[in-house]
Motif scaffolding. Structure first.
Motif, PDB file in Angstrom:
ATOM      1  N   TYR A 142      -5.592   3.658  -8.111  1.00  0.00           N
ATOM      2  CA  TYR A 142      -6.479   3.157  -7.056  1.00  0.00           C
ATOM      3  C   TYR A 142      -7.800   3.916  -7.087  1.00  0.00           C
ATOM      4  O   TYR A 142      -7.832   5.128  -7.307  1.00  0.00           O
ATOM      5  N   ALA A 143      -8.863   3.204  -6.810  1.00  0.00           N
ATOM      6  CA  ALA A 143     -10.210   3.783  -6.823  1.00  0.00           C
ATOM      7  C   ALA A 143     -10.393   4.769  -5.670  1.00  0.00           C
ATOM      8  O   ALA A 143      -9.708   4.679  -4.647  1.00  0.00           O
ATOM      9  N   PRO A 144     -11.350   5.688  -5.825  1.00  0.00           N
ATOM     10  CA  PRO A 144     -11.621   6.656  -4.760  1.00  0.00           C
ATOM     11  C   PRO A 144     -11.911   6.003  -3.400  1.00  0.00           C
ATOM     12  O   PRO A 144     -11.517   6.543  -2.364  1.00  0.00           O
ATOM     13  N   ALA A 145     -12.567   4.859  -3.405  1.00  0.00           N
ATOM     14  CA  ALA A 145     -12.911   4.203  -2.135  1.00  0.00           C
ATOM     15  C   ALA A 145     -11.702   3.586  -1.440  1.00  0.00           C
ATOM     16  O   ALA A 145     -11.771   3.253  -0.252  1.00  0.00           O
ATOM     17  N   THR A 146     -10.594   3.423  -2.149  1.00  0.00           N
ATOM     18  CA  THR A 146      -9.382   2.869  -1.538  1.00  0.00           C
ATOM     19  C   THR A 146      -8.790   3.915  -0.602  1.00  0.00           C
ATOM     20  O   THR A 146      -8.446   5.017  -1.014  1.00  0.00           O
ATOM     21  N   LYS A 147      -8.690   3.564   0.667  1.00  0.00           N
ATOM     22  CA  LYS A 147      -8.180   4.511   1.664  1.00  0.00           C
ATOM     23  C   LYS A 147      -6.663   4.631   1.546  1.00  0.00           C
ATOM     24  O   LYS A 147      -5.980   3.641   1.252  1.00  0.00           O
ATOM     25  N   PRO A 148      -6.133   5.829   1.799  1.00  0.00           N
ATOM     26  CA  PRO A 148      -4.678   6.023   1.690  1.00  0.00           C
ATOM     27  C   PRO A 148      -3.872   5.011   2.499  1.00  0.00           C
ATOM     28  O   PRO A 148      -2.843   4.520   2.024  1.00  0.00           O
ATOM     29  N   GLU A 149      -4.336   4.665   3.679  1.00  0.00           N
ATOM     30  CA  GLU A 149      -3.589   3.731   4.526  1.00  0.00           C
ATOM     31  C   GLU A 149      -3.509   2.331   3.907  1.00  0.00           C
ATOM     32  O   GLU A 149      -2.638   1.541   4.261  1.00  0.00           O
ATOM     33  N   GLU A 150      -4.404   2.020   2.963  1.00  0.00           N
ATOM     34  CA  GLU A 150      -4.371   0.732   2.280  1.00  0.00           C
ATOM     35  C   GLU A 150      -3.225   0.652   1.267  1.00  0.00           C
ATOM     36  O   GLU A 150      -2.942  -0.424   0.735  1.00  0.00           O
ATOM     37  N   LEU A 151      -2.562   1.772   1.011  1.00  0.00           N
ATOM     38  CA  LEU A 151      -1.468   1.815   0.037  1.00  0.00           C
ATOM     39  C   LEU A 151      -0.099   1.617   0.681  1.00  0.00           C
ATOM     40  O   LEU A 151       0.910   1.568  -0.019  1.00  0.00           O
ATOM     41  N   VAL A 152      -0.058   1.499   1.979  1.00  0.00           N
ATOM     42  CA  VAL A 152       1.212   1.434   2.704  1.00  0.00           C
ATOM     43  C   VAL A 152       2.106   0.299   2.202  1.00  0.00           C
ATOM     44  O   VAL A 152       3.300   0.498   1.984  1.00  0.00           O
ATOM     45  N   ALA A 153       1.557  -0.884   1.981  1.00  0.00           N
ATOM     46  CA  ALA A 153       2.374  -2.009   1.520  1.00  0.00           C
ATOM     47  C   ALA A 153       2.983  -1.713   0.151  1.00  0.00           C
ATOM     48  O   ALA A 153       4.163  -1.999  -0.090  1.00  0.00           O
ATOM     49  N   ASP A 154       2.195  -1.113  -0.741  1.00  0.00           N
ATOM     50  CA  ASP A 154       2.725  -0.770  -2.066  1.00  0.00           C
ATOM     51  C   ASP A 154       3.779   0.333  -1.964  1.00  0.00           C
ATOM     52  O   ASP A 154       4.782   0.304  -2.694  1.00  0.00           O
ATOM     53  N   ILE A 155       3.569   1.284  -1.081  1.00  0.00           N
ATOM     54  CA  ILE A 155       4.560   2.346  -0.878  1.00  0.00           C
ATOM     55  C   ILE A 155       5.874   1.744  -0.382  1.00  0.00           C
ATOM     56  O   ILE A 155       6.950   2.068  -0.895  1.00  0.00           O
ATOM     57  N   GLU A 156       5.790   0.853   0.581  1.00  0.00           N
ATOM     58  CA  GLU A 156       6.977   0.179   1.104  1.00  0.00           C
ATOM     59  C   GLU A 156       7.710  -0.576  -0.013  1.00  0.00           C
ATOM     60  O   GLU A 156       8.944  -0.537  -0.097  1.00  0.00           O
ATOM     61  N   LYS A 157       6.941  -1.237  -0.871  1.00  0.00           N
ATOM     62  CA  LYS A 157       7.525  -1.977  -1.990  1.00  0.00           C
ATOM     63  C   LYS A 157       8.284  -1.026  -2.912  1.00  0.00           C
ATOM     64  O   LYS A 157       9.404  -1.329  -3.324  1.00  0.00           O
ATOM     65  N   LEU A 158       7.711   0.123  -3.222  1.00  0.00           N
ATOM     66  CA  LEU A 158       8.365   1.078  -4.120  1.00  0.00           C
ATOM     67  C   LEU A 158       9.596   1.706  -3.469  1.00  0.00           C
ATOM     68  O   LEU A 158      10.588   1.991  -4.153  1.00  0.00           O
ATOM     69  N   LEU A 159       9.551   1.928  -2.173  1.00  0.00           N
ATOM     70  CA  LEU A 159      10.717   2.472  -1.480  1.00  0.00           C
ATOM     71  C   LEU A 159      11.888   1.498  -1.514  1.00  0.00           C
ATOM     72  O   LEU A 159      13.039   1.902  -1.511  1.00  0.00           O
ATOM     73  N   ALA A 160      11.573   0.201  -1.569  1.00  0.00           N
ATOM     74  CA  ALA A 160      12.616  -0.828  -1.578  1.00  0.00           C
ATOM     75  C   ALA A 160      13.213  -1.040  -2.972  1.00  0.00           C
ATOM     76  O   ALA A 160      14.259  -1.693  -3.106  1.00  0.00           O
ATOM     77  N   GLU A 161      12.553  -0.507  -4.009  1.00  0.00           N
ATOM     78  CA  GLU A 161      13.071  -0.685  -5.384  1.00  0.00           C
ATOM     79  C   GLU A 161      14.359   0.042  -5.597  1.00  0.00           C
ATOM     80  O   GLU A 161      14.587   1.113  -5.088  1.00  0.00           O
TER      81      GLU A 161
END
Length: 161
Positions: A142-161
């Motif tokens: 993810y680019a520097p401008a991408t805020k950490p909170e914008e990754l929540v959906a991807d984090i949730e997806k990885l936790l479900a794997e």
């Protein structure tokens, strides 16, 4: 196939850390700096860490001074700054290079496994983020401008794997 769990890095205090200890956890790995326009993202990184640490997510911060000299401090100064200004409790590591011939092996692997725009491997600035699966493979960059909170959906997806 090697993963990031085959590597180690020095903690902010200078002690070697075997990254294998994070096996089975989703990792958000970030190159950080204390005097950058993106430095306030430390707050978002800490919020993501607090939100997900008990569910198997760890944020790992790697200070880097390769971009505009924006991380000039020594380890004790970096740690004090992060704790005082942003309440950082996630693991911070010793200052490293992320580009060039002295790039830390972790970032060499992350860049190779998740190249940036147009396939370039070089990291362009502070607060470039890499999301890593529980098995140590890179999910996304993810680019520097991408805020950490914008990754929540991807984090949730990885936790479900």
């Amino acid at each position: 196939m090697s993963t990031i769990f085959d590597l180690s890095a020095d903690s902010l205090a200078g002690a070697p850390v075997d990254l294998r200890q994070y096996q089975g956890r989703v990792l958000l790995i970030v190159n950080t700096a204390s005097k950058c326009g993106f430095t306030p993202q430390y707050q978002g990184l800490e919020q993501v860490y607090q939100q997900f640490k008990d569910r198997g997510v760890t944020v790992l911060g790697f200070p880097c001074n390769q971009f505009g000299g924006q991380e000039p401090g020594q380890a004790d100064e970096i740690g004090a700054f992060c704790e005082k200004n942003y309440g950082v409790t996630f693991p911070l590591f010793a200052k490293i290079d992320v580009n060039g011939e002295h790039a830390h092996p972790l970032f060499a692997k992350l860049k190779k496994d998740a190249p940036g725009i147009l396939g370039t491997e070089a990291i362009k600035w502070n607060f470039t983020k890499f999301l890593v699966r529980k098995d140590g493979t890179v999910f996304n960059r993810y680019a520097p401008a991408t805020k950490p909170e914008e990754l929540v959906a991807d984090i949730e997806k990885l936790l479900a794997e």
